[in-house]
Design a protein around this motif. Sequence first.
Motif, mmCIF file in Angstrom:
data_model
loop_
_atom_site.group_PDB
_atom_site.id
_atom_site.type_symbol
_atom_site.label_atom_id
_atom_site.label_comp_id
_atom_site.label_asym_id
_atom_site.label_seq_id
_atom_site.Cartn_x
_atom_site.Cartn_y
_atom_site.Cartn_z
ATOM 1 N N LEU A 32 41.810 27.563 27.294
ATOM 2 C CA LEU A 32 42.076 28.786 28.247
ATOM 3 C C LEU A 32 40.874 29.194 28.852
ATOM 4 O O LEU A 32 40.805 29.538 30.074
ATOM 5 N N ALA A 33 39.605 29.203 28.130
ATOM 6 C CA ALA A 33 38.301 29.605 28.743
ATOM 7 C C ALA A 33 37.977 28.812 29.736
ATOM 8 O O ALA A 33 37.331 29.135 30.710
ATOM 9 N N ALA A 34 37.925 27.476 29.317
ATOM 10 C CA ALA A 34 37.386 26.396 30.222
ATOM 11 C C ALA A 34 38.397 26.251 31.396
ATOM 12 O O ALA A 34 37.635 26.059 32.662
ATOM 13 N N ILE A 35 39.537 26.575 31.180
ATOM 14 C CA ILE A 35 40.343 26.443 32.422
ATOM 15 C C ILE A 35 40.080 27.695 33.566
ATOM 16 O O ILE A 35 39.907 27.632 34.753
ATOM 17 N N GLY A 36 39.712 28.896 32.892
ATOM 18 C CA GLY A 36 39.419 30.089 33.655
ATOM 19 C C GLY A 36 38.232 29.967 34.162
ATOM 20 O O GLY A 36 37.957 30.418 35.412
ATOM 21 N N ILE A 37 37.212 29.171 33.765
ATOM 22 C CA ILE A 37 35.858 29.144 34.213
ATOM 23 C C ILE A 37 35.854 28.350 35.504
ATOM 24 O O ILE A 37 35.364 28.433 36.497
ATOM 25 N N VAL A 38 36.964 27.144 35.495
ATOM 26 C CA VAL A 38 37.005 26.019 36.460
ATOM 27 C C VAL A 38 37.773 26.795 37.634
ATOM 28 O O VAL A 38 37.217 26.617 38.613
ATOM 29 N N LEU A 39 38.894 27.574 37.329
ATOM 30 C CA LEU A 39 39.664 28.114 38.311
ATOM 31 C C LEU A 39 39.072 29.048 38.974
ATOM 32 O O LEU A 39 38.935 29.512 40.069
ATOM 33 N N GLY A 40 38.289 29.930 38.091
ATOM 34 C CA GLY A 40 37.617 31.173 38.681
ATOM 35 C C GLY A 40 36.350 30.700 39.531
ATOM 36 O O GLY A 40 36.170 31.060 40.659
ATOM 37 N N GLY A 41 35.701 29.749 39.022
ATOM 38 C CA GLY A 41 34.441 29.239 39.902
ATOM 39 C C GLY A 41 34.836 28.559 41.323
ATOM 40 O O GLY A 41 34.278 28.883 42.151
ATOM 41 N N TYR B 45 44.300 33.270 44.903
ATOM 42 C CA TYR B 45 45.126 33.077 44.044
ATOM 43 C C TYR B 45 44.352 32.448 42.663
ATOM 44 O O TYR B 45 44.329 32.838 41.393
ATOM 45 N N TYR B 46 43.508 31.505 43.031
ATOM 46 C CA TYR B 46 42.773 30.524 41.794
ATOM 47 C C TYR B 46 41.783 31.660 41.310
ATOM 48 O O TYR B 46 41.407 31.614 39.917
ATOM 49 N N LEU B 47 41.102 32.426 42.285
ATOM 50 C CA LEU B 47 39.963 33.366 41.556
ATOM 51 C C LEU B 47 40.604 34.270 40.685
ATOM 52 O O LEU B 47 40.306 34.552 39.304
ATOM 53 N N ILE B 48 41.730 34.964 40.894
ATOM 54 C CA ILE B 48 42.405 35.894 40.014
ATOM 55 C C ILE B 48 43.232 35.399 38.896
ATOM 56 O O ILE B 48 42.894 35.677 37.868
ATOM 57 N N THR B 49 43.659 34.167 39.229
ATOM 58 C CA THR B 49 44.318 33.578 37.991
ATOM 59 C C THR B 49 43.248 32.928 36.898
ATOM 60 O O THR B 49 43.207 33.030 35.629
ATOM 61 N N GLY B 50 42.133 32.449 37.488
ATOM 62 C CA GLY B 50 40.978 32.257 36.512
ATOM 63 C C GLY B 50 40.358 33.230 35.720
ATOM 64 O O GLY B 50 40.142 33.241 34.656
ATOM 65 N N ILE B 51 40.294 34.508 36.483
ATOM 66 C CA ILE B 51 40.071 35.797 35.607
ATOM 67 C C ILE B 51 40.885 36.002 34.554
ATOM 68 O O ILE B 51 40.716 36.219 33.342
ATOM 69 N N ALA B 52 42.183 35.966 35.006
ATOM 70 C CA ALA B 52 43.306 36.057 33.992
ATOM 71 C C ALA B 52 43.198 35.199 32.904
ATOM 72 O O ALA B 52 43.640 35.653 31.616
ATOM 73 N N PHE B 53 43.136 33.876 33.138
ATOM 74 C CA PHE B 53 42.953 32.954 32.042
ATOM 75 C C PHE B 53 41.844 33.497 31.091
ATOM 76 O O PHE B 53 41.837 33.255 29.961
ATOM 77 N N LEU B 54 40.598 33.899 31.544
ATOM 78 C CA LEU B 54 39.552 34.403 30.815
ATOM 79 C C LEU B 54 39.738 35.517 29.974
ATOM 80 O O LEU B 54 39.413 35.474 28.734
ATOM 81 N N TYR C 295 49.246 36.312 29.711
ATOM 82 C CA TYR C 295 49.692 35.221 30.105
ATOM 83 C C TYR C 295 51.014 35.126 30.615
ATOM 84 O O TYR C 295 51.420 34.480 31.765
ATOM 85 N N SER C 296 51.974 35.978 30.142
ATOM 86 C CA SER C 296 53.232 36.221 30.949
ATOM 87 C C SER C 296 53.022 36.562 32.425
ATOM 88 O O SER C 296 53.721 35.993 33.409
ATOM 89 N N ALA C 297 52.099 37.416 32.337
ATOM 90 C CA ALA C 297 51.799 37.928 34.069
ATOM 91 C C ALA C 297 51.241 36.568 34.740
ATOM 92 O O ALA C 297 51.676 36.588 36.085
ATOM 93 N N ILE C 298 50.304 35.818 34.365
ATOM 94 C CA ILE C 298 49.995 34.525 34.855
ATOM 95 C C ILE C 298 51.114 33.784 35.242
ATOM 96 O O ILE C 298 51.280 33.350 36.366
ATOM 97 N N LEU C 299 52.120 33.575 34.424
ATOM 98 C CA LEU C 299 53.405 32.836 34.428
ATOM 99 C C LEU C 299 54.197 33.034 35.583
ATOM 100 O O LEU C 299 54.425 32.711 36.640
ATOM 101 N N VAL C 300 54.416 34.579 35.624
ATOM 102 C CA VAL C 300 55.408 35.231 36.419
ATOM 103 C C VAL C 300 54.631 35.199 37.930
ATOM 104 O O VAL C 300 55.337 35.080 38.937
ATOM 105 N N GLY C 301 53.467 35.695 37.935
ATOM 106 C CA GLY C 301 52.681 35.842 38.960
ATOM 107 C C GLY C 301 52.585 34.470 39.877
ATOM 108 O O GLY C 301 52.708 34.564 41.250
ATOM 109 N N SER C 302 52.532 33.434 39.105
ATOM 110 C CA SER C 302 52.261 31.998 39.650
ATOM 111 C C SER C 302 53.518 31.399 40.436
ATOM 112 O O SER C 302 53.331 31.090 41.317
ATOM 113 N N ILE C 303 54.840 32.038 39.527
ATOM 114 C CA ILE C 303 56.036 31.623 40.086
ATOM 115 C C ILE C 303 56.296 32.178 41.427
ATOM 116 O O ILE C 303 56.584 31.682 42.492
#
Length: 774
Positions: free
Chosen positions: A10-19, A32-41, A58-66
């Motif tokens: 999850l941290a690796a995904i957060g770093i990639v999405l955030g960066g 979206y990707y910056l915010i979601t990356g931070i949420a993953f971290l 993570y539920s917020a990530i999921l619902v927010g992404s939908i």
Amino acid sequence: MLIALTALVLAAIGIVLGGLGAWLVTLGGSWYYLITGIAFLVTAYLLFRRKAEALWVYSAILVGSIIWAIWEVGFDWWQLGARGGVIVVLGLWLWMPFIRNKLHDGRRAAGLILAVSNVLAIVVAVYAMTQDPQDISGTLNTEQVAANPDLGADFDDGDWQQYGRTNYGQRYSPLDQITTENVASLIPAWTYQTGDVKLPQDVGETTYQVTPIKVGDTLYICTPHNLAIALDARTGTEKWRFDANSGLNPDRQHQTCRGVTYWADPAAAPGSACAARVYLPTADARLIALDAANGEICTSFADGGTLRLEAGMQYSPAGYYYSTSPPVAVDGKLIIGGAVNDNYSTRSQSGVIRAFDALTGALVWNWDSGNPTETAPIDIAGGETYTTNSPNSWSVFSVDPALGLVYVPLGNQVPDQIGIGRSESVEKYSSSIVALDIATGQDRWVQQFVHHDLWDMDVPAQPVLLDLTGADGQPVPALVGPTKQGDIYVLDRRTGTPILPITEEPAPQGAIEGDFTAPTQPTSALSFKPETLQEKDMWGITMFDQLMCRISLHQHRYEGRYTPPSLEGTIVYPGNFGTFNWGSVAVDPERQVMFGMPTYLAFTSRLVPADQIPPKGEDEKASEQGLNRNDGAPYGVFMGPFLSPLGVPCQAPGWGFVAGADLRTGEIAYKHRNGTVRDMTPLPLPFKVGVPGIGGPIITKGGVAFLGAAVDDFFRAYDLTTGKQLWEARLPAGGQSTPMTYTVDGKQYVVIVAGGHGSIGTKPGDYVLAYTLP
């Protein structure tokens, strides 16, 4: 350990999405990707601490992404899948007991909210699978608008004597034995293999694009390496073959043959030698006359049976000029153009259109768009030459003998992407259809479809001729011209004036220094032009390559159709393959409707100053990909499809459709995704996303349209009225050719050639396949 590994992922995904998301924001893109990356971290940190709040976040990530995904693209499954696939899989993983039960206080409530979020995601996904926002459902009219329409044929209904069946190019057969009710029963009748297969030393764009012609009980075909072959129409048994020995040349851009031309001498005694002829164009710029009965050379034609098409060219290096399409035969003349290697050199051969005596090969007239008023044959023996590098015509012509006109689709001048220093005649004739007098070669009218073309928008397709019924009930001689840019022009073929309105629309400005762009570009009332790409249209197999495509979109110059070429790189959409290409469209002259295969695939181009072009031989590919050198021009150009890091198109599917339209009103009745990714992926997945293709359709009086073309190696039949697929057959190789149909002994057959296409990477082969009813 499992908790820690999950948190690390999850941290690796957060770093990639955030960066990468931060990079996208700096380019003016989605947050979206910056915010979601931070949420993953944050989720990773809480999970590592075994706090149940990780599931809430993570539920917020999921619902927010939908919510975000539906806001961007609605319920388009292929778009939602790219955005949510990774997130949903991880949501299900976090809900598993071996993760959830190892968390501290509050895990029951957190698990419940994550379960609800996962269920919501699954419900949305299942619902989206039942929707297709890109689909247009409707029906074409079924009434016989024109009784006994003019098909341009003076031969039996069961024959197919020219490339488009007749010189009208309608790709319509009056045969009705195969119908929408029985087409699903089609079975293989016979298969023939030519023996001409793609060789390791062949150029990349070695393609099999031939449409067989049928006269009497014989089919005539050509192959990529210029074999001419006659087959028995009943059995597919070979009657004769002729090898032109055109050899191989790495400087050729194309190695293909779209067809041969049949002509019978009306003055010859029946059964005499060369009374009926087959003319074979070759990759080394020859036109060879063969006896249709036995394949022997007709030595009375030209120089011992061979016409040298490079005659009269000021510059003529081997491999740079040849005819990939068959000439038209009319009024005792063969009228032919030629293909010039795209973007190789400004010292290209002329795009001259020439008429030769079909019997003797003598030059009758020549129309050169660089010198359009002088059509009397030039004195080649005296050293006269045609205009170097004038716009050429590499596709198939159409003919109206009653009007005395031949209709020529014209391309552009090398280089395609640089308009500096073009002459007045080039500006007038490039990317147009011109009507030439069959007797003299003089042009009677010209209608241009791109002004100051900087995008390789050659008019690629044979014009289609039919009579449209006007508002007063009287027939109007019409011409239908499909274009790469997606417009289908419907003109009065007597004058070139529009039947369906043409409007001029503002075009993006800002060409490179020394060049200019036209302030407006034409658009037809009947158009399959794509919507301007937006960031939400970017796609990928995963959210990661989709994010990279979003970044790439912002890095390129793009303001919609006709964005000028640039040094930083421009997105060209529609791309170089076009919305329509040489496969054209098929027209039913009774119902006055059309069936076609619009394709949507964006390309990129980047101009390179001449002094920065690498040495010859490095990074050079086919004309649509890699480096195009433009020797003699101030810039070369790097070109290719607009792809993600995983090699899939950056724009969301569908990429290919079947469509039907009414030619009298310009109304598009239906548009359906066509083809699957079965042959585009390592696994044979049957997902019907709508895939690219190149090739053409045909229509029969039985109400059936036939089409191969798509990159998934199937041959299909459709209901012309609705566009719904009725039948398919698996092909042993790519079916990038236009089919045909005929009868022999009262039985109707449908034939397609399957040999693949080098540019789009379909499976090569050497097959001619016939199908019939049991």
